[in-house]
Design a protein around this motif. Structure first.
Motif, PDB file in Angstrom:
ATOM      1  N   LEU A 106     -10.029   2.206  -6.619  1.00  0.00           N
ATOM      2  CA  LEU A 106      -9.265   1.968  -7.843  1.00  0.00           C
ATOM      3  C   LEU A 106      -8.391   0.709  -7.800  1.00  0.00           C
ATOM      4  CD1 LEU A 106      -8.688   2.957 -10.657  1.00  0.00           C
ATOM      5  CD2 LEU A 106      -6.928   4.465  -9.730  1.00  0.00           C
ATOM      6  N   PRO A 107      -7.576   0.468  -6.751  1.00  0.00           N
ATOM      7  CA  PRO A 107      -6.760  -0.754  -6.791  1.00  0.00           C
ATOM      8  C   PRO A 107      -7.590  -2.035  -6.784  1.00  0.00           C
ATOM      9  CG  PRO A 107      -6.586   0.335  -4.647  1.00  0.00           C
ATOM     10  CD  PRO A 107      -7.283   1.283  -5.566  1.00  0.00           C
ATOM     11  N   LEU A 108      -8.774  -1.988  -6.161  1.00  0.00           N
ATOM     12  CA  LEU A 108      -9.639  -3.165  -6.160  1.00  0.00           C
ATOM     13  C   LEU A 108     -10.302  -3.356  -7.520  1.00  0.00           C
ATOM     14  CD1 LEU A 108     -11.370  -2.944  -2.661  1.00  0.00           C
ATOM     15  CD2 LEU A 108      -9.319  -4.214  -3.327  1.00  0.00           C
ATOM     16  N   GLY A 126       0.848  -1.188   0.000  1.00  0.00           N
ATOM     17  CA  GLY A 126       0.000   0.000   0.000  1.00  0.00           C
ATOM     18  C   GLY A 126       0.881   1.233   0.000  1.00  0.00           C
ATOM     19  N   PHE A 127       0.474   2.277  -0.727  1.00  0.00           N
ATOM     20  CA  PHE A 127       1.308   3.466  -0.888  1.00  0.00           C
ATOM     21  C   PHE A 127       0.580   4.718  -0.406  1.00  0.00           C
ATOM     22  CE2 PHE A 127       2.524   0.406  -4.122  1.00  0.00           C
ATOM     23  CZ  PHE A 127       3.909   0.355  -3.979  1.00  0.00           C
ATOM     24  N   VAL A 128       1.309   5.539   0.348  1.00  0.00           N
ATOM     25  CA  VAL A 128       0.801   6.844   0.772  1.00  0.00           C
ATOM     26  C   VAL A 128       1.850   7.875   0.374  1.00  0.00           C
ATOM     27  CG1 VAL A 128      -0.006   8.261   2.682  1.00  0.00           C
ATOM     28  CG2 VAL A 128      -0.416   5.797   2.723  1.00  0.00           C
ATOM     29  N   ALA A 147      -6.888   5.311   3.074  1.00  0.00           N
ATOM     30  CA  ALA A 147      -7.937   4.322   2.825  1.00  0.00           C
ATOM     31  C   ALA A 147      -7.629   3.513   1.572  1.00  0.00           C
ATOM     32  CB  ALA A 147      -9.289   5.022   2.697  1.00  0.00           C
ATOM     33  N   ARG A 148      -7.194   4.189   0.518  1.00  0.00           N
ATOM     34  CA  ARG A 148      -6.833   3.488  -0.723  1.00  0.00           C
ATOM     35  C   ARG A 148      -5.669   2.528  -0.482  1.00  0.00           C
ATOM     36  NH1 ARG A 148      -4.669   7.377  -5.173  1.00  0.00           N
ATOM     37  NH2 ARG A 148      -3.061   7.503  -3.557  1.00  0.00           N
ATOM     38  N   ALA A 149      -4.727   2.928   0.385  1.00  0.00           N
ATOM     39  CA  ALA A 149      -3.560   2.093   0.649  1.00  0.00           C
ATOM     40  C   ALA A 149      -3.919   0.833   1.425  1.00  0.00           C
ATOM     41  CB  ALA A 149      -2.511   2.899   1.425  1.00  0.00           C
ATOM     42  N   ILE A 150      -4.873   0.942   2.348  1.00  0.00           N
ATOM     43  CA  ILE A 150      -5.138  -0.206   3.226  1.00  0.00           C
ATOM     44  C   ILE A 150      -6.309  -1.069   2.772  1.00  0.00           C
ATOM     45  CG2 ILE A 150      -4.139   0.977   5.208  1.00  0.00           C
ATOM     46  CD1 ILE A 150      -6.917   1.497   6.267  1.00  0.00           C
TER      47      ILE A 150
END
Length: 255
Positions: free
Chosen positions: A110-112, A90-92, A157-160
């Motif tokens: 998006l990643p999902l 995961g990236f922040v 949130a996007r990262a985790i």
């Protein structure tokens, strides 16, 4: 076995037209256990950004290897790297890297989406995360409609949401005011308390003082490291500042 193993990593860049060779990392070795929260510090040009890019599988070392859960990142084919990053990392980022044409919810999804998940599963994953981060009421808004701190919460949130083994954070407080920075670091502390492994590159002594361990990079090598132990944030801050002073004046490593 450690979650992450970095073994004798060296990175040499050849400048354009092959005119010169620049050694960004010389001989970097360390390990990160599952559930650790590690800050990486160093002056500009020390090699910490190069190190982060290699850990993120965005770059490959000239020598040495990086293992995540025992898997050597050097042996992952280029065509499979993007999928590997989505599943395991995961990236922040300092500048959030949110798409202005997407709502916060769609940015988080998006990643999902790229992994082929169905909406029902994505939404089921999102709701508890949004509540934890305090962004439930913001999910329909666009990045340009919310504050920097709220953007960074969406980025977390996007990262985790992919349930990564490791979160890599690149100067995550760099674009935030002091209140938003404190809030972000509180979020990281809670994530880590729940077992999330985090590696954070930062210039901020205050940010680094919240980590369980601090690695100091100088001239492409691990110069020193500090473990929190029983130290509070204020004591950790003072200890980090002491090492930074030695870094600045060229003193020896702490024994």
């Amino acid at each position: 076995m450690a979650l992450l193993e970095v073994n004798h990593v060296k990175k040499v860049y050849t400048t354009r037209f092959g005119g010169a060779r620049v050694t960004a990392l010389q001989d970097v070795s360390f390990a990160v256990e599952e559930g650790e929260y590690v800050a990486v510090m160093g002056e500009s040009g020390s090699g910490k950004t190069t190190l982060l890019n290699i850990l993120a599988s965005l770059d490959r070392p000239t020598q040495g290897d990086v293992l995540l859960n025992g898997k050597d990142l050097n042996h992952i084919p280029e065509r499979s790297l993007a999928a590997f990053r989505r599943r395991h990392l995961g990236f922040v980022f300092q500048d959030f890297n949110l798409l202005d044409s997407f709502s916060l919810q769609d940015n988080i999804f998006l990643p999902l989406v790229l992994s082929g998940k169905k909406y029902e599963e994505m939404n089921e994953r999102l709701q508890p995360i949004a509540r934890e981060l305090g962004i439930t009421e913001l999910l329909a808004k666009y990045p340009y409609e919310v504050s920097g701190g709220q953007k960074q919460r969406a980025a977390i949130a996007r990262a985790i949401i992919t349930e990564p083994a490791l979160i890599l954070a690149d100067e995550p407080t760099g674009a935030l005011d002091s209140k938003s920075s404190d809030d972000l670091l509180d979020v990281f502390a809670r994530l880590n308390a729940n077992g999330q492994t985090i590696i954070m590159v930062t210039h901020s002594t205050a940010a680094a003082s919240r980590a369980g361990r601090v690695l100091f990079i100088k001239d492409g090598m691990v110069y020193d490291q500090l473990y929190r132990g029983s130290a509070g944030n204020d004591e950790m801050y003072a200890r980090i500042a002491s090492v930074q002073t030695r870094l600045a004046v060229g003193g020896g490593r702490h024994e």
